[in-house]
Design an enzyme around this catalytic site. Structure first.
Site, PDB file in Angstrom:
ATOM      1  N   GLY A  81       0.551  -1.267  -0.076  1.00 42.41           N
ATOM      2  CA  GLY A  81       0.031  -0.071  -0.078  1.00 42.41           C
ATOM      3  C   GLY A  81       0.904   1.151   0.037  1.00 42.41           C
ATOM      4  N   THR A  82       1.988   1.351   0.664  1.00 41.75           N
ATOM      5  CA  THR A  82       2.882   2.568   0.913  1.00 41.75           C
ATOM      6  C   THR A  82       3.379   2.662  -0.540  1.00 41.75           C
ATOM      7  OG1 THR A  82       3.207   2.164   2.999  1.00 41.75           O
ATOM      8  CG2 THR A  82       4.938   3.415   1.745  1.00 41.75           C
ATOM      9  N   ASN A 113      -7.916   4.347   8.562  1.00 39.33           N
ATOM     10  CA  ASN A 113      -7.409   3.179   9.238  1.00 39.33           C
ATOM     11  C   ASN A 113      -7.264   3.181  10.981  1.00 39.33           C
ATOM     12  OD1 ASN A 113      -5.434   5.435   8.471  1.00 39.33           O
ATOM     13  ND2 ASN A 113      -4.240   4.449   9.708  1.00 39.33           N
ATOM     14  N   GLN A 146      -7.551  -0.150   3.581  1.00 40.51           N
ATOM     15  CA  GLN A 146      -8.352  -0.863   4.826  1.00 40.51           C
ATOM     16  C   GLN A 146      -9.556  -1.319   4.248  1.00 40.51           C
ATOM     17  OE1 GLN A 146      -7.609  -1.337   8.068  1.00 40.51           O
ATOM     18  NE2 GLN A 146      -5.558  -0.490   7.910  1.00 40.51           N
ATOM     19  N   SER A 169      -3.638  -3.424  -0.643  1.00 45.66           N
ATOM     20  CA  SER A 169      -2.539  -4.162  -0.153  1.00 45.66           C
ATOM     21  C   SER A 169      -2.965  -5.535   0.330  1.00 45.66           C
ATOM     22  CB  SER A 169      -2.072  -3.386   1.096  1.00 45.66           C
ATOM     23  OG  SER A 169      -0.936  -3.939   1.478  1.00 45.66           O
ATOM     24  N   HIS A 216      -1.562  -7.750   2.552  1.00 49.24           N
ATOM     25  CA  HIS A 216      -1.586  -8.356   3.914  1.00 49.24           C
ATOM     26  C   HIS A 216      -2.597  -7.795   4.830  1.00 49.24           C
ATOM     27  CE1 HIS A 216       0.117  -5.063   6.333  1.00 49.24           C
ATOM     28  NE2 HIS A 216       0.496  -4.389   4.937  1.00 49.24           N
ATOM     29  N   THR A 261      12.228  -7.169 -10.205  1.00 49.14           N
ATOM     30  CA  THR A 261      11.629  -8.523 -10.603  1.00 49.14           C
ATOM     31  C   THR A 261      10.438  -8.879 -10.250  1.00 49.14           C
ATOM     32  OG1 THR A 261      13.976  -9.162 -10.794  1.00 49.14           O
ATOM     33  CG2 THR A 261      12.327 -10.893 -10.194  1.00 49.14           C
ATOM     34  N   CYS A 268       4.316   6.225  19.953  1.00 49.04           N
ATOM     35  CA  CYS A 268       5.646   6.593  20.915  1.00 49.04           C
ATOM     36  C   CYS A 268       6.973   6.446  20.032  1.00 49.04           C
ATOM     37  CB  CYS A 268       5.607   5.480  21.866  1.00 49.04           C
ATOM     38  SG  CYS A 268       6.774   5.761  23.107  1.00 49.04           S
TER      39      CYS A 268
END
Ligand code: PLP
Length: 379
Positions: A71-72, A151, A179, A196, A198, A234, A321
């Protein structure tokens, strides 16, 4: 210790059926799909079939589907590739105020290259403000990006209305559907769409950018002639085969999965919202069935998340964080939820969670939240 995985918006486990579909391309049919020999041609056929399958389920042409590393990369490509290729139209870009960092940071990069980027405000319920979008659109707006579903809070955006407003002005509309894709039918009114693997029980490291016919896009990955000369590198056959299999399972099982996940999420909400000092962030109805983003009044989200982690509960805080400092959630801040931004946790459920897990986690959370009881020595 028993672990409870309630973080499916971060990533999902690989479906065993997907792994089975991938195995031959990891072990036997491993040749480079760009090689002209028989083994290469066999791998190339598998990639073509995977692309055809995804395109068919999206109602698109195979040549509109470009495989990426996730996705990125697809978000980066949509923003930078479309802005660069369409700069004669104008250099004004609009993105919603709570886009994923992949979109946000790509827009910031473009700003440094001389593009003008403005944020479309988001309402307190987590839905993009359409009136504000109308007034922000200009003759020189080249691109508008609004995610399909957020998200963090899972709110579903009014894509059809947005696409109409954007197209009336002659600009391109890009939606990050990372999402949404596992849960909602694909939106067919965007010029560019990213998703995406995953997030829908497929392998990590693969995704797609869907580019409508006639939309101009600059290449970002310079190299070989892969992806119709627009993205060198590839071709990862096994990942692409797995992605296609995962997407076809998600489409075929969407109704059942959504029903099941919604009922688990609602069971969780009923329990958690009965605890004092809790509230749901984002619209109660227009949200992904898998998402429950909970405000814990007066608590530090990161500290609470750590407590949950020690008890085996895997969830997420929108507040991040970094080097010991906790940054409030940019999504909740965009919604004007300042108090909530450092005190909220996202629970996201998946097809393999159970009612027993929900009940056990509710009971753990209730214990963790209850005030520490001091022993009365005199009694
Ligand atoms: N866009 C959204 C809305 C996301 O939630 C994510 C990941 O969490 C991404 C983009 C990035 O996708 P990937 O992890 O495949 O790079």
């Amino acid at each position: 210790m028993k672990r409870y995985y309630f973080d499916h918006a971060a990533t999902t486990p690989l479906d065993r059926r997907v792994l089975e579909a991938m195995m031959p391309y990891l072990t036997e049919c491993y040749a480079n799909p760009s090689s002209s020999h028989a083994m290469g041609r066999e791998a190339c056929r598998a990639v073509d079939e995977a692309r055809d399958g995804i395109a068919r389920l999206l109602g698109r042409k195979p040549k509109e589907v470009y495989f990426t590393s996730g996705g990125t990369e697809a978000d980066n490509w949509a923003l930078k590739g479309a802005a660069l290729a369409n700069r004669e139209r104008g250099r004004h870009i609009l993105i919603s105020a709570f886009e994923h960092p992949a979109v946000f940071e790509s827009a910031s990069f473009l700003q440094k290259q001389g593009y003008e980027v403005e944020l479309i405000p988001v309402r307190a319920d987590g839905i993009v403000d359409l009136t504000a979008l109308s007034s922000l659109l200009r003759e020189d707006t080249c691109l508008v990006a609004v995610m399909s579903a957020n998200n963090e809070v899972g709110t579903i955006q009014p894509l059809a209305e947005i696409a109409t407003l954007v197209h009336e002005k002659g600009a391109l509309f890009f939606t990050d559907a990372v999402q949404a894709m596992g849960e909602l039918p694909a939106f067919d009114g965007a010029d560019l769409l990213s998703f995406s693997s995953h997030k829908l029980y497929g392998p990590k490291g693969v995704g797609a950018l869907v580019v409508g016919g006639g939309v101009k896009l600059e290449r970002l990955h310079h190299g070989g002639m892969q992806e119709r000369s627009l993205r060198g590198g590839t071709t990862p056959t096994a990942q692409i085969v797995g992605f296609s299999k995962a997407f076809s399972l998600a489409c075929a099982e969407r109704e059942d999965r959504t029903k099941r996940v919604r009922s688990l999420r609602d069971r969780f909400l009923k329990g958690i919202l009965s605890l004092p000092g809790t509230a749901l962030n984002g619209d109660g109805e227009k949200r992904l069935a898998s998402n429950a983003n909970i405000f814990f009044e007066g608590r530090n989200g990161q500290a609470l998340l750590n407590k949950f982690d020690l008890a085996g509960i895997c969830a997420s805080a929108g507040s991040a964080c970094t080097s010991g400092a906790v940054h409030p959630s940019h999504t909740l801040l965009a919604m004007g939820k300042e108090k909530e931004a450092s005190s909220s946790i996202r629970f996201s459920f998946g097809k393999d969670n159970t009612e027993t897990e929900i009940d056990e986690v509710l009971s753990i959370i209730e214990t963790l939240l209850s005030p520490v009881r001091t022993k009365n020595i005199s009694s």
